[in-house]
Design a protein around this motif. Structure first.
Motif, PDB file in Angstrom:
ATOM      1  N   ASP A 172      16.224  -4.930   2.829  1.00 30.40           N
ATOM      2  CA  ASP A 172      15.803  -4.983   1.422  1.00 30.40           C
ATOM      3  C   ASP A 172      14.324  -4.625   1.380  1.00 30.40           C
ATOM      4  OD1 ASP A 172      15.217  -5.570  -1.166  1.00 30.40           O
ATOM      5  OD2 ASP A 172      15.832  -7.664  -1.104  1.00 30.40           O
ATOM      6  N   PHE A 173      14.004  -3.394   0.947  1.00 30.17           N
ATOM      7  CA  PHE A 173      12.638  -2.876   1.021  1.00 30.17           C
ATOM      8  C   PHE A 173      11.934  -2.959  -0.328  1.00 30.17           C
ATOM      9  CE2 PHE A 173      14.701  -1.062   4.674  1.00 30.17           C
ATOM     10  CZ  PHE A 173      13.706  -1.008   5.646  1.00 30.17           C
ATOM     11  N   THR A 174      10.692  -3.432  -0.299  1.00 31.80           N
ATOM     12  CA  THR A 174       9.853  -3.523  -1.497  1.00 31.80           C
ATOM     13  C   THR A 174       8.471  -2.988  -1.154  1.00 31.80           C
ATOM     14  OG1 THR A 174      11.000  -5.487  -2.319  1.00 31.80           O
ATOM     15  CG2 THR A 174       8.795  -5.072  -3.191  1.00 31.80           C
ATOM     16  N   ILE A 175       7.920  -2.181  -2.032  1.00 27.22           N
ATOM     17  CA  ILE A 175       6.529  -1.748  -1.874  1.00 27.22           C
ATOM     18  C   ILE A 175       5.699  -2.336  -3.003  1.00 27.22           C
ATOM     19  CG2 ILE A 175       6.924   0.447  -3.114  1.00 27.22           C
ATOM     20  CD1 ILE A 175       4.736   1.673  -1.282  1.00 27.22           C
ATOM     21  N   LEU A 204       5.434   7.295  -7.643  1.00 26.37           N
ATOM     22  CA  LEU A 204       6.202   6.636  -6.582  1.00 26.37           C
ATOM     23  C   LEU A 204       7.702   6.683  -6.835  1.00 26.37           C
ATOM     24  CD1 LEU A 204       4.013   3.490  -5.780  1.00 26.37           C
ATOM     25  CD2 LEU A 204       4.205   5.623  -4.483  1.00 26.37           C
ATOM     26  N   ARG A 205       8.104   6.512  -8.086  1.00 27.87           N
ATOM     27  CA  ARG A 205       9.531   6.497  -8.372  1.00 27.87           C
ATOM     28  C   ARG A 205      10.175   7.846  -8.111  1.00 27.87           C
ATOM     29  NH1 ARG A 205      12.177   2.409  -7.736  1.00 27.87           N
ATOM     30  NH2 ARG A 205      12.644   3.849  -6.070  1.00 27.87           N
ATOM     31  N   GLU A 206       9.387   8.909  -8.221  1.00 27.66           N
ATOM     32  CA  GLU A 206       9.917  10.251  -7.993  1.00 27.66           C
ATOM     33  C   GLU A 206      10.085  10.568  -6.522  1.00 27.66           C
ATOM     34  OE1 GLU A 206       7.915  13.391 -10.002  1.00 27.66           O
ATOM     35  OE2 GLU A 206       7.777  12.321 -11.888  1.00 27.66           O
ATOM     36  N   ILE A 207       9.305   9.913  -5.661  1.00 32.34           N
ATOM     37  CA  ILE A 207       9.315  10.298  -4.245  1.00 32.34           C
ATOM     38  C   ILE A 207      10.000   9.288  -3.332  1.00 32.34           C
ATOM     39  CG2 ILE A 207       7.209  11.668  -4.525  1.00 32.34           C
ATOM     40  CD1 ILE A 207       5.651   9.435  -3.111  1.00 32.34           C
ATOM     41  N   LEU A 208      10.247   8.065  -3.816  1.00 27.99           N
ATOM     42  CA  LEU A 208      10.818   7.038  -2.950  1.00 27.99           C
ATOM     43  C   LEU A 208      12.319   6.872  -3.173  1.00 27.99           C
ATOM     44  CD1 LEU A 208       8.061   4.268  -3.004  1.00 27.99           C
ATOM     45  CD2 LEU A 208       8.486   6.002  -1.246  1.00 27.99           C
ATOM     46  N   HIS A 209      12.984   6.407  -2.152  1.00 30.08           N
ATOM     47  CA  HIS A 209      14.428   6.155  -2.196  1.00 30.08           C
ATOM     48  C   HIS A 209      14.722   5.152  -3.311  1.00 30.08           C
ATOM     49  CE1 HIS A 209      18.416   4.862  -0.877  1.00 30.08           C
ATOM     50  NE2 HIS A 209      18.455   5.938  -0.099  1.00 30.08           N
ATOM     51  N   PRO A 210      15.810   5.360  -4.060  1.00 29.78           N
ATOM     52  CA  PRO A 210      16.116   4.465  -5.189  1.00 29.78           C
ATOM     53  C   PRO A 210      16.354   3.008  -4.787  1.00 29.78           C
ATOM     54  CG  PRO A 210      17.917   6.015  -4.771  1.00 29.78           C
ATOM     55  CD  PRO A 210      16.755   6.485  -3.994  1.00 29.78           C
ATOM     56  N   GLU A 211      16.669   2.754  -3.515  1.00 30.07           N
ATOM     57  CA  GLU A 211      16.881   1.384  -3.059  1.00 30.07           C
ATOM     58  C   GLU A 211      15.567   0.609  -2.897  1.00 30.07           C
ATOM     59  OE1 GLU A 211      19.655  -0.523  -2.318  1.00 30.07           O
ATOM     60  OE2 GLU A 211      20.806   1.059  -3.308  1.00 30.07           O
ATOM     61  N   ILE A 212      14.442   1.300  -2.885  1.00 30.95           N
ATOM     62  CA  ILE A 212      13.148   0.639  -2.677  1.00 30.95           C
ATOM     63  C   ILE A 212      12.651   0.064  -4.001  1.00 30.95           C
ATOM     64  CG2 ILE A 212      10.743   0.944  -1.965  1.00 30.95           C
ATOM     65  CD1 ILE A 212      11.721   3.317  -0.242  1.00 30.95           C
ATOM     66  N   GLY A 236       0.803  -1.220   0.000  1.00 27.85           N
ATOM     67  CA  GLY A 236       0.000   0.000   0.000  1.00 27.85           C
ATOM     68  C   GLY A 236       0.836   1.270   0.000  1.00 27.85           C
ATOM     69  N   ALA A 237       0.437   2.225  -0.839  1.00 23.37           N
ATOM     70  CA  ALA A 237       1.156   3.495  -0.967  1.00 23.37           C
ATOM     71  C   ALA A 237       0.277   4.667  -0.518  1.00 23.37           C
ATOM     72  CB  ALA A 237       1.632   3.703  -2.398  1.00 23.37           C
ATOM     73  N   GLY A 238      -0.494   4.453   0.537  1.00 21.73           N
ATOM     74  CA  GLY A 238      -1.273   5.542   1.116  1.00 21.73           C
ATOM     75  C   GLY A 238      -0.428   6.325   2.111  1.00 21.73           C
ATOM     76  N   TYR A 239      -1.075   7.106   2.963  1.00 24.30           N
ATOM     77  CA  TYR A 239      -0.344   7.926   3.921  1.00 24.30           C
ATOM     78  C   TYR A 239       0.542   7.087   4.835  1.00 24.30           C
ATOM     79  CZ  TYR A 239      -3.399  11.852   2.646  1.00 24.30           C
ATOM     80  OH  TYR A 239      -4.052  12.840   1.968  1.00 24.30           O
ATOM     81  N   ALA A 240       0.020   5.966   5.338  1.00 20.81           N
ATOM     82  CA  ALA A 240       0.774   5.156   6.302  1.00 20.81           C
ATOM     83  C   ALA A 240       2.014   4.544   5.671  1.00 20.81           C
ATOM     84  CB  ALA A 240      -0.127   4.068   6.882  1.00 20.81           C
ATOM     85  N   GLY A 241       1.839   3.877   4.529  1.00 18.07           N
ATOM     86  CA  GLY A 241       2.967   3.226   3.876  1.00 18.07           C
ATOM     87  C   GLY A 241       4.034   4.210   3.436  1.00 18.07           C
ATOM     88  N   ILE A 242       3.617   5.335   2.872  1.00 22.82           N
ATOM     89  CA  ILE A 242       4.582   6.332   2.412  1.00 22.82           C
ATOM     90  C   ILE A 242       5.263   7.014   3.594  1.00 22.82           C
ATOM     91  CG2 ILE A 242       4.865   8.512   1.160  1.00 22.82           C
ATOM     92  CD1 ILE A 242       4.481   6.042  -0.626  1.00 22.82           C
ATOM     93  N   ALA A 243       4.525   7.302   4.659  1.00 23.89           N
ATOM     94  CA  ALA A 243       5.137   7.913   5.852  1.00 23.89           C
ATOM     95  C   ALA A 243       6.216   7.002   6.422  1.00 23.89           C
ATOM     96  CB  ALA A 243       4.070   8.193   6.901  1.00 23.89           C
ATOM     97  N   LYS A 269       6.986  16.491   2.936  1.00 22.87           N
ATOM     98  CA  LYS A 269       7.431  15.180   3.430  1.00 22.87           C
ATOM     99  C   LYS A 269       7.735  14.232   2.275  1.00 22.87           C
ATOM    100  CE  LYS A 269       7.618  11.719   6.539  1.00 22.87           C
ATOM    101  NZ  LYS A 269       8.580  11.626   7.650  1.00 22.87           N
ATOM    102  N   VAL A 270       6.845  14.208   1.269  1.00 20.77           N
ATOM    103  CA  VAL A 270       7.014  13.228   0.204  1.00 20.77           C
ATOM    104  C   VAL A 270       7.888  13.743  -0.957  1.00 20.77           C
ATOM    105  CG1 VAL A 270       4.825  12.110   0.721  1.00 20.77           C
ATOM    106  CG2 VAL A 270       4.894  13.868  -1.030  1.00 20.77           C
ATOM    107  N   PHE A 271       7.967  15.060  -1.129  1.00 22.14           N
ATOM    108  CA  PHE A 271       8.624  15.591  -2.330  1.00 22.14           C
ATOM    109  C   PHE A 271       9.779  16.537  -2.030  1.00 22.14           C
ATOM    110  CE2 PHE A 271       8.319  17.037  -6.855  1.00 22.14           C
ATOM    111  CZ  PHE A 271       8.165  15.775  -7.428  1.00 22.14           C
ATOM    112  N   GLY A 272      10.064  16.746  -0.749  1.00 24.08           N
ATOM    113  CA  GLY A 272      11.118  17.679  -0.406  1.00 24.08           C
ATOM    114  C   GLY A 272      10.602  19.108  -0.393  1.00 24.08           C
ATOM    115  N   LEU A 273      11.508  20.054  -0.278  1.00 23.61           N
ATOM    116  CA  LEU A 273      11.138  21.460  -0.130  1.00 23.61           C
ATOM    117  C   LEU A 273      10.306  21.989  -1.281  1.00 23.61           C
ATOM    118  CD1 LEU A 273      14.382  23.049   1.380  1.00 23.61           C
ATOM    119  CD2 LEU A 273      12.181  22.630   2.521  1.00 23.61           C
TER     120      LEU A 273
END
Length: 384
Positions: free
Chosen positions: A31-34, A63-71, A10-17, A375-379
């Motif tokens: 090793d993180f996977t969403i 999602l690819r724009e806001i999540l760490h590249p390792e995910i 899930g990529a809602g508020y909880a999962g993304i937070a 929080k999700v996209f930076g400044l």
């Protein structure tokens, strides 16, 4: 050393937070996977604006724009969770995990109402967009045939109120643009409770209803809907003809949770103080699929606010887990308040124990949205 596999559903508020609160060390150790059926995250609290095609800044994020590249991102729908074998099954594959963070979100709750298929739902970005398109088509049809339009909103909660207000405002602007009277373009809001937003005081609840009425929304209190027909809402003692029926009367946790082996109530798992499923330290449930005790014999409502705090808390816990360190902090929650938007520049709110209405709480809601964007996209999220 093999890194533990952590799957987030899930990529809602909880999962993304949760994922946005992890630090670099966590990504080296785990090793993180969403897994999410869509390739994006969106403001679910802003879906009423999507449903009326209201421009209100950026609501959806890739999602690819806001999540760490390792995910790792897997865009598939989850069909089953095997808690014993520790396997998540999707429509196209199976994925093993050492730890599971289930943040699968909400689904519509129809209460097995007869004729529910005749309604539309504000339960996803796509469905909300379809409502906007339907309103557009119905309005154009009314123009061509010199008729009016009735929108009936079933449910007097936050979503129902915010959508009804936004819809009434939109119809007025459309009528003004086309130079026609808005007299026959109506929005009805049907609530089963004796007054709106019963967590507010009676005074603030009345202000909410009065503001809706001022905007042209016809509010019906204390009325139970018994069935829906095509173009008609039937309630105890009468009915309303409807060109569009929008159902906002309730939500439940995702069916992959309600259908799983874990004990749950309408898709919500009664988690312990560490947000585990009872007796299962490798499984965590956060957001709409979790039920957190309020310490008074009940459970906190599944709001975006508690979902974000759960995600941040869980990230701290995982930092300890991945470092094989002890973690003594229990999850605790204290609501900062609730804000209900009624149109573009007016809101009613209970914030830090104080009730307020008017322009200021509407600004506060915008600030809350901007804070999440950062929080999700930076400044640069502050200007989106």
């Amino acid at each position: 050393m093999k890194r533990p596999k952590i799957i987030v559903i899930g990529a809602g508020y909880a999962g993304i937070a949760f994922l946005k609160s992890l630090d670099e060390e966590c990504f080296r150790l785990g090793d993180f996977t969403i897994i999410n059926k869509n390739s994006y995250h969106y403001h679910s609290t802003m879906l009423h604006k999507v449903a009326t095609a209201e421009k209100s800044g950026k609501i959806m994020f890739d999602l690819r724009e806001i999540l760490h590249p390792e995910i790792k991102i897997i865009q598939q729908a989850v069909t089953d969770i095997d808690e014993i074998g520790r396997i998540v099954t999707t429509e196209h594959g199976k994925y093993e995990y050492d730890y599971l963070v289930c943040a699968a979100g909400f689904e519509k709750e129809s209460f097995n109402l007869e004729g529910i298929e005749n309604a539309m739902f504000i339960d996803s970005y796509i469905q909300s967009g379809r409502i906007a398109e339907t309103i557009k088509l119905k309005f154009e049809n009314a123009l061509q045939n010199n008729t009016g339009m009735n929108v009936v909103v079933c449910g007097g909660g936050l979503t129902g109120i915010e959508f009804a207000a936004s819809c009434a405002d939109m119809l007025k602007h459309k009528c003004k643009f086309h130079g026609i009277s808005d007299k026959n373009f109506n929005v009805h809001l049907i609530s089963s409770t004796p007054r709106l937003l019963t967590f507010f005081s009676e005074k603030l609840s009345k202000k909410t209803a009065d503001r809706l009425e001022k905007m042209g929304v016809k509010v019906t209190h204390g009325t139970r809907i018994v069935s829906l027909d095509k173009g008609r809402v039937n309630y105890e003692g009468g009915h309303l003809e409807a060109d569009l029926i929008v159902w906002t009367a309730g939500v439940k946790g995702a069916s992959i949770v309600s259908d799983s082996d874990v004990e749950n109530d309408r898709g919500r798992v009664k988690v312990d103080a560490k947000l585990h499923a009872p007796d299962h330290s490798e499984r965590f449930y956060i957001g709409d699929v979790s039920a957190v005790s309020d310490g008074k014999g009940g459970y906190y409502p599944p709001t975006a606010q508690i979902a974000c705090e759960q995600g941040a808390y869980l990230a701290r816990q995982f930092k300890a887990i991945l470092n094989n360190a002890s973690f003594d902090e229990n999850f605790s929650f204290k609501s900062n308040g609730i804000i209900c938007s009624i149109g573009d520049s007016y809101a009613t709110a209970l914030v830090m124990g104080f009730e307020m209405s008017g322009f200021i709480p509407s600004i506060l809601k915008t600030i809350v949205k901007k804070k999440w964007n950062v929080k999700v996209f930076g400044l640069k999220g502050a200007i989106l």
